[in-house]
Design an enzyme around this catalytic site. Structure first.
Site, PDB file in Angstrom:
ATOM      1  N   GLU A 159       1.066  -1.226   0.011  1.00  0.00           N
ATOM      2  CA  GLU A 159      -0.046  -0.203  -0.278  1.00  0.00           C
ATOM      3  C   GLU A 159       0.789   1.068   0.271  1.00  0.00           C
ATOM      4  O   GLU A 159       1.774   1.324   0.785  1.00  0.00           O
ATOM      5  CB  GLU A 159      -1.027  -0.014   1.472  1.00  0.00           C
ATOM      6  N   ASN A 160       0.872   1.935  -0.229  1.00  0.00           N
ATOM      7  CA  ASN A 160       1.246   3.351  -1.011  1.00  0.00           C
ATOM      8  C   ASN A 160       0.897   4.419  -1.628  1.00  0.00           C
ATOM      9  O   ASN A 160      -0.098   4.040  -3.095  1.00  0.00           O
ATOM     10  CB  ASN A 160       2.248   3.384  -1.545  1.00  0.00           C
TER      11      ASN A 160
END
Length: 581
Positions: free
Chosen positions: A414-415
Site C-alpha cells: 500500500e502506498n
C-alpha cells in the site's frame, strides 16, 4: 527545522517497522536527502494497485453473503462520517469486467484484493455453510485477471470478520479465532490456490488491534484500553503463524506459492538525532507499531522494549502480570520465520520525541510508549488530517527493514495519498507529485540494495474509506458514488502511474517532464465530460457554492465581459476615426 505538535485521533497514526537493538545497526544521524534519481527498476519488478472487499464490493447482503463486523458497525449512528456505509460502495461485485479492463489499460502486473470471509462462509464456520455463489465471484475475478496477464495477490483478512464470530466468541479477543481463521484460509487455498501464488494473511494488524479493540473507532468498536489491543494482536500473530504452517505443510508443494503478511508502517524520525532520548523514542515508536508484529514473525518474540515498558507500567499500576501477553518457548519457535515475503504499507512520516506518561494516566497503548509525535509545518498536506507527504521517510524505512530483518523480500502492498473533499477536478497534481517522489525514493532504496520486488498503488478506485466514509479519496480512478451505476473516470495520476509502469521507473529527465503534460491533457478531457454532465451534473455533487460561483464567473461572465470590451473598443475607435475625417 521547525516542528509543531499535532492533535490527531490515535487511529490515524499509521506506523513502521523496526526491531530491538536498532541503534546498533541503523545510523540515525545519517539521513541522505539526495536529488531526484533517474533510472529504472530491475527487470521483472511488479507494478500493481490495490483494493479490499468491504471498501469496494458492495453487494453486502446478496447471493448468500453473511454480515461482517463492518456491516454492523457502519449501521450504528455516528460511527462513520455522514453515516455512510459500504453497502453499495463501488459495486465492484457487479463490475468485475469493467475494473479488470481498467487494470489492463494501465498495464498492471498484479492486482491486490481481499476475500470477504462472510461472503464465502456466512457464519464464519466452514463446517456450517460454504456459499458457492461467493466462491464463484472470486473464481471469476481470478480467472479474468489471469486471462489479462494480471497476477492476483490475495489478502485473506482485510478487517471484515463475520459478525456471527464477533457475537458468539468476541472476535479477536478469543483464541478460538486462530482455528476459525485456519479453516477459512484452508478453504481459500483449496478453491483458489491452484491459480493464486501470492497470499497475504492479514492487512495492517496494528489497525485491527488498536482501532478495533483499544480506541473503538473501527469495527467492532470495542474500547478495552490497555489490554484489548495486546490480546487481539497476540491471537492475530498466532493465527498468521498457523496459516503459514498450514500452507507450508499441506499446499506449498502442490501450488508453489508464497505466504506473507502486510504491515503498515510510518517512519519515525528523531526530532534531534544528537539526543539519545529522541533516538530511543523513535525506536519505541516503531517497535510499538510494526515491530510489534514483525519482530515475533521474524525473530519469535515481541520487541524487548515493549516487554520492558508495558511490564514496568503494569507493575506500577498494581497488576500482578504484564498487560502484554507472553509467548511460550514452543510458541516462539512455532512463530519464528513464518514469512515468505514482507508486505509493507507506507503513507507518511512523523518526528518523534520523548514524553513521559505517569502510571496515573491509566492503562493505554499510547501512554505505554512514552513519546510524542510531531510534524514539520512545511511538509505538504493535501487535505487529510494525518497524511503528510514526506518522501525521504520511505527510503529510510526500507533501508531500516533491510538492516533489521536480514533484507527480506519486500512487496510494497500500500502506498498512496488521499484528498479530503468531493473530488470533481480530475487533474490531481498533488497525487502525481506524491507518486513521483515516493516511487523515486523506493528506486533509491533498491539502488541501496533493499530487496523490493513490487509496488502496489493504493488505491485503484475511490472507495469507502472506513470511518471517513466517502469523504476521503485515494483512488487513481474517480468514482461517482451518487450515480447508481458508479461510473469510473481516470484521474491524471492514473495516466502518470501508467507511464511509470511502461517505463519501469524514470528513464530520463526529458521524458519524465513530458509525462505530467500528457496526463494533464487526459484529465482535461475527463473534466470536460464531467462538466457536460456525462458523469453527474455538477450540482448533484454538491459543489461548494463559492466554487460553483467561481466556475460561472470564469466560464460565462469573464468571456462575456471580454467580448463586450472588444466591441466597445471597436465602436470607440470608429468614433475617433470619424472625428478625424
Amino acid at each position: 527545522m521547525m516542528v509543531i505538535m499535532v492533535t490527531m485521533r490515535p487511529y490515524h497514526v499509521l506506523f513502521l517497522l523496526l526491531c530491538v537493538s536498532a541503534s546498533e545497526d541503523f545510523d540515525w544521524t545519517k539521513n541522505e536527502r539526495t536529488s531526484f534519481y533517474y533510472g529504472t527498476f530491475p527487470s521483472g519488478f511488479s507494478w500493481g494497485a490495490g483494493s479490499s472487499a468491504y471498501q469496494t464490493e458492495g453487494a453486502w447482503n446478496i447471493d448468500g453473503k453473511g454480515m461482517s463486523i463492518w456491516d454492523a458497525f457502519a449501521r450504528k449512528k455516528g460511527k462513520i462520517l455522514s453515516n455512510d456505509t459500504g453497502d453499495f460502495s463501488c459495486e465492484g461485485y457487479k463490475k468485475v469486467k469493467d475494473d479488470v479492463n481498467l487494470m489492463k489499460d494501465m498495464k498492471l502486473n498484479h492486482y491486490r484484493f481481499s476475500v470477504s470471509w462472510p461472503r464465502i462462509l456466512p457464519t464464519g464456520l466452514r463446517r456450517e455453510q460454504i456459499n458457492e455463489k461467493g466462491i464463484k465471484y472470486y473464481d471469476d475475478l481470478i480467472e479474468m485477471l489471469l486471462e489479462n496477464k494480471i497476477t492476483p495477490v490475495v489478502t485473506l483478512y482485510h478487517w471484515d470478520l463475520p459478525q456471527a464470530l464477533q457475537e458468539k466468541y468476541g472476535g479477536w479477543q478469543n483464541v478460538s479465532m486462530v482455528n476459525h481463521f485456519h479453516d477459512f484460509a484452508d478453504l481459500c487455498f483449496e478453491r483458489f490456490g491452484n491459480r493464486v501464488k501470492y497470499w497475504v494473511t492479514f492487512n495492517n494488524p496494528w489497525s485491527i488491534a488498536v482501532e478495533g479493540y483499544e480506541t473503538g473507532e473501527h469495527a467492532p468498536g470495542q474500547r478495552l484500553k490497555g489490554s484489548g489491543a495486546y490480546r487481539a494482536a497476540h491471537h492475530i500473530i498466532k493465527a498468521h503463524a498457523k496459516v503459514w504452517h498450514l500452507y507450508d505443510t499441506q499446499w506449498r508443494n502442490k501450488q508453489k506459492g508464497l505466504v506473507g503478511v502486510s504491515l503498515t508502517a510510518d517512519w519515525g524520525e528523531p526530532v534531534d538525532v544528537s539526543n539519545q532520548k529522541d533516538i530511543e523514542a523513535a525506536e519505541r515508536y516503531i517497535q510499538f507499531s510494526l515491530g510489534w508484529f514483525a519482530t515475533p514473525i521474524f525473530n519469535g518474540d515481541y520487541p524487548q522494549v515493549m516487554k520492558d515498558y508495558i511490564g514496568r507500567k503494569s507493575g506500577q499500576q498494581g497488576l500482578g502480570a504484564s498487560r502484554l501477553p507472553v509467548f511460550t518457548s514452543q510458541e516462539r519457535n512455532y512463530i519464528r520465520g513464518t514469512c515468505d515475503f514482507l508486505g509493507l504499507g507506507h503513507f507518511t512520516t512523523r518526528y518523534v520525541t520523548q514524553k513521559n506518561y505517569p502510571s496515573s494516566a491509566g492503562d493505554s497503548f499510547f501512554s505505554d510508549r512514552d513519546l510524542a509525535e510531531l510534524v514539520d509545518p512545511q511538509w505538504p498536506d493535501p487535505g487529510s488530517e494525518w497524511l503528510y507527504a514526506v518522501p525521504w521517510g520511505f527510503r529510510r524505512l526500507l533501508n531500516f527493514v533491510k538492516l533489521q530483518y536480514g533484507n527480506p523480500m519486500i512487496y510494497v502492498t500500500e502506498n498512496g495519498v488521499s484528498e479530503k473533499m468531493l473530488c470533481t477536478d480530475l487533474c490531481d497534481d498533488w497525487r502525481i507529485q506524491y507518486y513521483k517522489e515516493y516511487v523515486n525514493e523506493m528506486l533509491k532504496a533498491v539502488k541501496d540494495g533493499v530487496n523490493v520486488r513490487g509496488y502496489t498503488a493504493w488505491s485503484l478506485l475511490d472507495n469507502f474509506e472506513w470511518d471517513e466514509g466517502y469523504s476521503e479519496r485515494f483512488g487513481l480512478y474517480y468514482v461517482d458514488f451518487r450515480n447508481k451505476n458508479k461510473p469510473r473516470y481516470p484521474k491524471a495520476s492514473a495516466q502518470y502511474y501508467k507511464r511509470i509502469i511502461s517505463s519501469n521507473g524514470f528513464p530520463n529527465q526529458r521524458e519524465v517532464e513530458n509525462w505530467k503534460r500528457k496526463s494533464a491533457e487526459t484529465c482535461y478531457s475527463s473534466n470536460q465530460l464531467l462538466a457536460a454532465g456525462q458523469v453527474t451534473a455538477l450540482y448533484e455533487l454538491k459543489l461548494d457554492p463559492l466554487i460553483g460561483h467561481m466556475e460561472m464567473v470564469t466560464e460565462i461572465v469573464v468571456p462575456t465581459v471580454c467580448t463586450l470590451c472588444i466591441l466597445l473598443s471597436a465602436i470607440f475607435l470608429m468614433f475617433l476615426l470619424r472625428q478625424q475625417l
